[in-house]
Structure formats: C-alpha cells, structure tokens
Design an enzyme around this catalytic site. Structure first.
Site, PDB file in Angstrom:
ATOM      1  N   ASN A   1       0.997  -1.474  -0.009  1.00 13.36           N
ATOM      2  CA  ASN A   1       0.250   0.074   0.049  1.00 13.36           C
ATOM      3  C   ASN A   1       0.779   1.044  -0.225  1.00 13.36           C
ATOM      4  OD1 ASN A   1      -2.869   1.445   0.070  1.00 13.36           O
ATOM      5  ND2 ASN A   1      -3.134   1.624   2.206  1.00 13.36           N
TER       6      ASN A   1
ATOM      7  N   ARG B   1       8.402   6.351  -2.490  1.00 17.99           N
ATOM      8  CA  ARG B   1       8.216   6.390  -0.947  1.00 17.99           C
ATOM      9  C   ARG B   1       9.230   5.149   0.325  1.00 17.99           C
ATOM     10  NH1 ARG B   1       5.668   7.192   4.150  1.00 17.99           N
ATOM     11  NH2 ARG B   1       3.996   5.483   2.834  1.00 17.99           N
TER      12      ARG B   1
ATOM     13  N   ARG C   1       3.939  -0.278   9.220  1.00 19.84           N
ATOM     14  CA  ARG C   1       4.209  -1.413   8.422  1.00 19.84           C
ATOM     15  C   ARG C   1       5.309  -1.985   9.613  1.00 19.84           C
ATOM     16  NH1 ARG C   1       3.972   1.877   4.970  1.00 19.84           N
ATOM     17  NH2 ARG C   1       1.560   1.362   3.026  1.00 19.84           N
TER      18      ARG C   1
ATOM     19  N   LYS D   1       0.217 -11.205  -2.517  1.00 22.81           N
ATOM     20  CA  LYS D   1       1.260  -9.873  -3.141  1.00 22.81           C
ATOM     21  C   LYS D   1       2.906 -10.352  -2.536  1.00 22.81           C
ATOM     22  CE  LYS D   1       2.200  -6.802  -5.672  1.00 22.81           C
ATOM     23  NZ  LYS D   1       3.982  -6.342  -4.275  1.00 22.81           N
TER      24      LYS D   1
ATOM     25  N   PRO E   1       3.065 -12.131  -9.068  1.00 26.22           N
ATOM     26  CA  PRO E   1       2.209 -11.572  -8.102  1.00 26.22           C
ATOM     27  C   PRO E   1       1.160 -10.462  -8.986  1.00 26.22           C
ATOM     28  CG  PRO E   1       4.940 -11.325  -8.484  1.00 26.22           C
ATOM     29  CD  PRO E   1       4.037 -12.442  -9.378  1.00 26.22           C
TER      30      PRO E   1
ATOM     31  N   ASP F   1      -0.882  -6.722  -7.696  1.00 30.48           N
ATOM     32  CA  ASP F   1      -0.585  -5.713  -7.818  1.00 30.48           C
ATOM     33  C   ASP F   1      -2.046  -5.048  -8.339  1.00 30.48           C
ATOM     34  OD1 ASP F   1       0.248  -4.079  -9.619  1.00 30.48           O
ATOM     35  OD2 ASP F   1       2.219  -5.385  -9.216  1.00 30.48           O
TER      36      ASP F   1
END
Length: 323
Positions: free
Chosen positions: A134, A139, A188, A231, A248, A250
């Site tokens: 997310n 970043r 996280r 994922k 994967p 996403d």
DNA sequence: GGCCAGGGGATTA
DNA sequence: TAATCCCATGGC
C-alpha cells in the site's frame, strides 16, 4: 569511493536495459546517475553498473560493474554478478514465447524488453516488500534508505557521503517498533520487527536453502510471517528465490488484466488462472513486462491510459486497443 | 467474506 | 484546502 574497487565486464549482453531493470519496481536501492549508469548497494557492497550498446548496431553490448566487492575470488565475483543480473537466462526466447498470439504482451515487451529479473537477497527482499505494501515506489525507496541509514552498517563513503548496508536480521530482530519511528514506515514498522524476530528464531532454513523447498512450503512459511500476504510472498519468491512462475497481482497488474485482457477487476483467481494458462513458467517475467508497460502508458500517454480506463467494462482481447 | 484502519506523502481537484 | 491514491494485510 574510498578503498579499492574491482571491475567486472560482461560482453555481448542482449535483452538488457538499465532503466528497464532498475526502474521496474523489483529493487529499491539502485539510483540513476547523471551519466546514465546506476549505483546501488548489494549484499553489503557498493556497486556501479553501466551499459554500452555495441557500436556496429547489433543487439547486445557491454555491461561494466565497478564495486568494492573484494572479499572473494574473481571467478566467484563473476559468478555472483552473472547470477544477480540473471545473465544466463535466454530472455529473447522467453519474449518470443510470451508474445506469440498475444498482442498486448507484444506491445508491453516493445516498451521494456530489456527487463531482467534480478536475483536478490531473500532477507532484504522480504523486508523491502513488507515496506512496499500500500505504498508507492519513491516513498518505498525513501523508507528503505532511512532504514539502512538508521540501522545498517556503514560500508564506505561515496563523494563524502556515507553508504550503508541493508540492516541484518540480528539487528532488526532486537528492535522494538518505536526504534523505527524515524524511518517513518507507518504501520509497517510492527510487521518488520515481528517478522525479523520470526526469521531470527526459525528462518535459518528459509534463508540458507529456502529456494530448494517445494514452492507450496515456501509460500506457506512466507504467509505465516507478520504482514506477509499473497502479493508480498509472490514478490519474495520471484525476486529472490528464482520462482519465475509466480504472478504477483498488485493494483497495476489487476488494471492490465482488467483493461487489456478484459477480466473482472476483482476476479483475482481468474487472473491467476489466465496467467498460468498463457504465461506458464514465465508468469513472473510476464508480470514485469505488463507492470512496466501499464505504468509507462499511465505516465507518458495519459490520454491512452484514460481510454483504457473508459473501456473497463468492455470485453476485449487486447487487439482492439489503439497503439 | 466484506469492510476499514494503519501512516504518510505526492498528486490532483 | 480537501480528496484520492499508493506493487496489502490484519482483524473484526
């Protein structure tokens, strides 16, 4: 860079493009330099990689790697980089296989046919993709850089700037969540310290010979870690455990499957089936072409991207999509 | 199984 | 200034 450097050269390398490789979202510690080369930190060593296309117009060119990787023999070093850059895989054959009877894939490969799936460190890949959830790529890179500066070992200096290795299992496993506050990892941080403790406690086999385990067992172990879902588990298997068949899913790849392959946006299992049918053991490589392609379209051709957006509900095999 | 918080920054409206 | 989005997951 302080200290000695080693030079590694690979000649006549085909299906290789630095921007495709280092800007496709599989790795987060490589940065483009003004001369077009990429600098990064791999397995505790600083490295710079440049690529010179052949002068006679033939495909292929020269890869040059400078690094401070000194603690091993030249042949081991060559083997390391060959494996890291996945140079022994015949991408030309894979691309031909994937794009046969698939116009969407053909277009994707035209935009990023120089991708190679890097064979990265399992621990670093696991933590990096925990951070990626997310989140967006700039970043993610900033978070990982802060994590390395705060918790990694200093391995040298480049133009006066200290360079840090990715922090070790031992280091992260003794931290508490609040020790990572300055890294601004958000929620996280909890996943990272919990997963680090688990890996320190029972991750020995996973870290040493994990890729030899059956893929179902690998996935089962990864999914048992805090903050790891399907994922993240797939990304770890693809980018650090040589499992090129995993696909994967996403948000971007879901968009591709939805808008270019005409599948229901939420029908994840149908997308997995479709990937298995069409891409087989190269699902992960196909995923990278598609991921890079849709992001390139979104960035460079917003008008086309918007048209794809509008066609969301249409059934299309991709052939009707404008160039 | 659906929903929403988690954290934060960039981009868009 | 507010809303939206981001290579998701956990917990209810």
């Amino acid at each position: 860079m302080s200290g000695d450097l080693t030079k590694q050269v690979f000649e006549n390398v085909r299906d290789f493009d630095l921007d495709d490789i280092f800007d496709c979202g599989q790795c987060f510690r490589w940065n483009k330099q003004p001369d077009g080369s990429y600098s990064g930190v791999v397995e505790g060593s600083f490295a710079n990689i440049s690529f010179l296309p052949s002068e006679n117009g033939e495909a292929g060119g020269r890869v040059t790697i400078w690094s401070n990787r000194l603690a091993e023999s030249p042949s081991l070093r060559e083997k390391f980089w060959r494996n890291y850059l996945d140079l022994d895989r015949d991408y030309d054959a894979i691309k031909r296989l994937l794009s046969t009877e698939d116009a969407v894939m053909g277009r994707a490969i035209k935009t990023c046919g120089g991708i190679r799936i890097l064979n990265q460190n399992k621990w670093e890949t696991l933590i990096s993709f925990l951070i990626s959830q997310n989140n967006n790529i700039p970043r993610i890179k900033a978070c990982i850089e802060r994590l390395c500066v705060e918790q990694g070992r200093r391995i040298g200096r480049l133009r006066g700037k200290p360079i840090y290795a990715f922090p070790s299992v031992d280091r992260l496993s003794v931290l508490r969540e609040e020790h990572l506050a300055d890294c601004r990892l958000g929620y996280r941080a909890k996943y990272i310290v919990e997963t680090a403790r688990r890996i320190a406690y029972d991750g020995g086999a996973f870290l040493s010979t994990g890729e030899q385990m059956p893929i179902e067992k690998i996935e089962e172990y990864l999914l048992s870690l805090s903050g790891v879902g399907p994922k993240v588990a797939n990304c770890v298997m693809l980018f650090s455990m040589k499992k090129s068949e995993v696909f994967p899913l996403d948000v971007w790849v879901r968009r591709v499957m939805n808008r270019l392959y005409g599948m229901g946006e939420e029908n994840v299992s149908a997308m997995k089936d479709c990937a298995k049918r069409n891409f087989g053991s190269y699902g992960g490589i196909a995923q990278q072409y598609l991921f890079h392609y849709i992001r390139t379209v979104a960035r460079d051709n917003p008008a086309l991207y918007e048209r794809l957006r509008l066609e969301e509900s249409d059934e299309t095999d991709g052939a009707a999509v404008p160039e």
